[in-house]
Design an enzyme around this catalytic site. Structure first.
Site, PDB file in Angstrom:
ATOM      1  N   LEU A   1       5.315   3.424  -3.371  1.00  0.00           N
ATOM      2  CA  LEU A   1       5.449   4.822  -3.753  1.00  0.00           C
ATOM      3  C   LEU A   1       6.231   4.879  -5.041  1.00  0.00           C
ATOM      4  CD1 LEU A   1       6.727   5.679  -0.210  1.00  0.00           C
ATOM      5  CD2 LEU A   1       4.491   6.341  -1.068  1.00  0.00           C
TER       6      LEU A   1
ATOM      7  N   SER B   1       0.850  -1.181   0.000  1.00  0.00           N
ATOM      8  CA  SER B   1       0.000   0.000   0.000  1.00  0.00           C
ATOM      9  C   SER B   1       0.886   1.231   0.000  1.00  0.00           C
ATOM     10  CB  SER B   1      -0.876   0.007   1.241  1.00  0.00           C
ATOM     11  OG  SER B   1      -0.070   0.198   2.385  1.00  0.00           O
ATOM     12  N   LYS B   2       0.278   2.344  -0.205  1.00  0.00           N
ATOM     13  CA  LYS B   2       1.060   3.569  -0.300  1.00  0.00           C
ATOM     14  C   LYS B   2       1.921   3.839   0.923  1.00  0.00           C
ATOM     15  CE  LYS B   2      -0.710   6.344  -3.921  1.00  0.00           C
ATOM     16  NZ  LYS B   2      -0.757   7.703  -4.433  1.00  0.00           N
ATOM     17  N   ARG B   3       1.308   3.651   2.076  1.00  0.00           N
ATOM     18  CA  ARG B   3       2.082   3.961   3.265  1.00  0.00           C
ATOM     19  C   ARG B   3       3.169   2.916   3.530  1.00  0.00           C
ATOM     20  NH1 ARG B   3       0.733   1.536   8.147  1.00  0.00           N
ATOM     21  NH2 ARG B   3       1.705   3.307   9.164  1.00  0.00           N
ATOM     22  N   HIS B   4       3.124   1.850   2.782  1.00  0.00           N
ATOM     23  CA  HIS B   4       4.093   0.782   2.982  1.00  0.00           C
ATOM     24  C   HIS B   4       5.230   0.767   1.998  1.00  0.00           C
ATOM     25  CE1 HIS B   4       0.993  -1.709   5.361  1.00  0.00           C
ATOM     26  NE2 HIS B   4       1.680  -0.904   6.122  1.00  0.00           N
TER      27      HIS B   4
END
Length: 473
Positions: free
Chosen positions: A248, A242-245
């Site tokens: 990016l 995920s993005k926070r993981h």
RNA sequence: GCGCCCUUCGUCUAUCGGUUAGGACGACAGCCUUUCACGUUGUAAAGACGGGUUCGACUCCCGUAGGGCGCGCCA
């Protein structure tokens, strides 16, 4: 004679270059380099709705930052539609493809029905053998590939091994849309063939496509390229990235202060190994890289490890080179432009002088930036909580005793100042820490910094004494 | 639902039938020390489960469980 290796990285420009794509590119690049071949870059922009010029720029910039280069100009897949159509027509003429007059709604219903009845979701072959004369008027047909219905399709994969997929599970895919534009699986096959790609290295999410593509290769009588489907990268929780993981864009990693060579090292180690080697240069990676040592299971992205690797590279990069990278990094960092504006020749000299002490304490360029902050600070310095505490708890007194001593210093070098202060501490029966911490607080406004005597030297006599006096008065 | 794939310390991995199952990150503890780091020493920590095959299985086979990917006129 052995044919030269040609690999390719083929991202679709519908967003930034994510980290998984970066690793795929790295593997393609390393493999081609190792074998003295070349990597091509093809932009899969046949989806006109979602492809953007910004995304293409981001991909190219990302690859460039990662230090991965490709041979020749990037190829636009969309630019080759005529050729794709030609192949589709050829397949049609040979009876290896057929026109399908189903509307998108028909197909939607077909899927819904299959799902409701818990049957596999596949095209039912309505138009496979139907006479074209039955075609409804005014409907533009799509062209479907006439896939074999019996037997099986085999993918000889360097990473996955021999993967066998029953043909009954593969339906007749559309190769040319009703608007005349080709679809992915057709375009990829035609382009890889035409571009002379010998080795395809991509994510396992394309494994099923590999089977369909293999069928198209065979229908065309073309040689199937050597394939490697590498496992995907997961987030720390084992699920999707995920993005926070970490899902990016690579530019985000740049902004977070990671060094390209550290990224290469870390990414290479994710899913590929060379015995127990953890830290290796890009040259070594190229020398050692092989398809056989790529694992089959997905790896989780681990920022802690990335930081460690990055810290290693920061520490081992020569000061001048690191400083250059630091300056290049600044425009991409939060608040970096303001700092950049304050950098002149004098500041560059200070930074260079402070670099040995700074780089040992930084795992990322962002941390390096924070560590260097004290060099940029303006008097009177703001004190953080711990620094203020130190000044309050007898720090000011200690400094008051130190100032005359420092003012009398003849040699303002770290070495000389150190012996001066140590002698003073000994004479006063004080532990060095009792003097060092107040100095650090007054000089940097924080409780942590590089060696305090180096800080004194780098700051220079006037600035240092000024900062000390600010805290005494 | 159907197909394919995966499963060794918390994480990345080594092992390619015989090892006290190794390394790295992280964690914890100690040392070093003017802070923070660095460095260094040590500790804890793993073969999903159940069956086979074999003199011997982490390693080969089967099953189970868990996980991933795919199943678009997206790529």
């Amino acid at each position: 004679m052995s044919s030269p290796v040609v690999t390719r990285f083929a991202p679709s420009p519908t967003g930034y270059l994510h980290i998984g794509g970066g690793r795929t590119a790295l593997f393609n690049w390393a493999y081609a380099r190792k074998l003295g071949g070349k990597m091509l870059l093809r932009i899969e922009d046949t989806d006109r709705e979602r492809s953007t010029a910004d995304a293409i720029d981001a991909i190219i910039e990302g690859l460039t930052w990662l230090g991965l280069d490709w041979a020749g100009e990037p190829v636009s897949q969309y630019g080759r539609v005529m050729r794709h159509r030609e192949v589709a027509e050829q397949l049609l003429a040979q009876g290896k493809a057929y026109r399908c007059y189903c509307s998108p709604q028909d197909l939607e219903e077909m899927r819904a029905k299959a799902e409701a009845e818990k049957r596999p979701i596949r095209y039912d072959g309505t138009w496979r053998d139907r006479d074209p004369s039955e075609a409804p008027a005014g409907v533009k047909p799509a062209i479907r590939f006439r896939a074999p219905q019996e037997g099986e399709t085999v993918i000889e994969d360097a990473v996955q091994g021999r993967v066998v997929i029953p043909n009954k599970d593969l339906d007749d895919l559309i190769i040319l849309r009703s608007d005349g534009n080709p679809t992915y699986n057709l375009s990829v096959v035609v382009d890889d063939h035409d571009m002379g790609v010998t080795h395809i290295i991509r994510g396992v999410d394309h494994l099923t496509n590999a089977a369909r593509q293999t069928q198209i290769y065979m229908a065309m009588g073309w040689r199937v390229p050597h394939m490697s489907h590498i496992p995907l990268i997961h987030g720390p929780d084992g699920a999707k990235l995920s993005k926070r993981h970490g899902a990016l864009g690579v530019e985000a990693y740049r902004a977070m202060g990671y060094l390209p060579e550290a990224m290469r090292n870390y990414l290479a180690r994710l899913g590929w190994s060379h015995g127990d080697d953890e830290i290796f240069s890009t040259e070594q990676l190229v020398e050692w890289f092989n398809l056989e040592s790529i694992g089959k299971s997905a790896a989780r992205f681990d920022f802690a490890k990335l930081e460690n690797v990055n810290g290693h590279y920061i520490r081992h990069t020569p000061d001048a080179s690191l400083l250059a990278q630091f300056v290049d990094f600044l425009p991409h960092a939060e608040g970096g432009k303001a700092m950049l504006a304050q950098i002149d020749d004098a500041m560059m000299a200070k930074l260079l002088r402070a670099m040995p002490g700074l780089k040992e304490r930084a795992k990322t360029l962002v941390e390096l930036m924070k560590g260097a902050q004290f060099l940029f600070a303006q008097r009177p310095l703001p004190m953080d909580d711990k620094a203020a505490q130190i000044i309050r708890d007898g720090g000011a007194e200690a400094l008051a005793g130190l100032i005359p001593l420092l003012e009398s210093a003849e040699d303002w070098s770290a070495l000389a100042l150190e012996s001066l202060v140590k002698a003073h501490a000994e004479a006063q029966g004080l532990k060095l820490g009792k003097l060092a911490q107040p100095l650090r607080a007054a000089l940097t406004g924080t409780s942590t910094s590089p060696g305090i005597f180096d800080v004194l030297e780098v700051l220079g006599r006037d600035e240092a004494l000024g900062r000390l006096k600010d805290q005494v008065s």
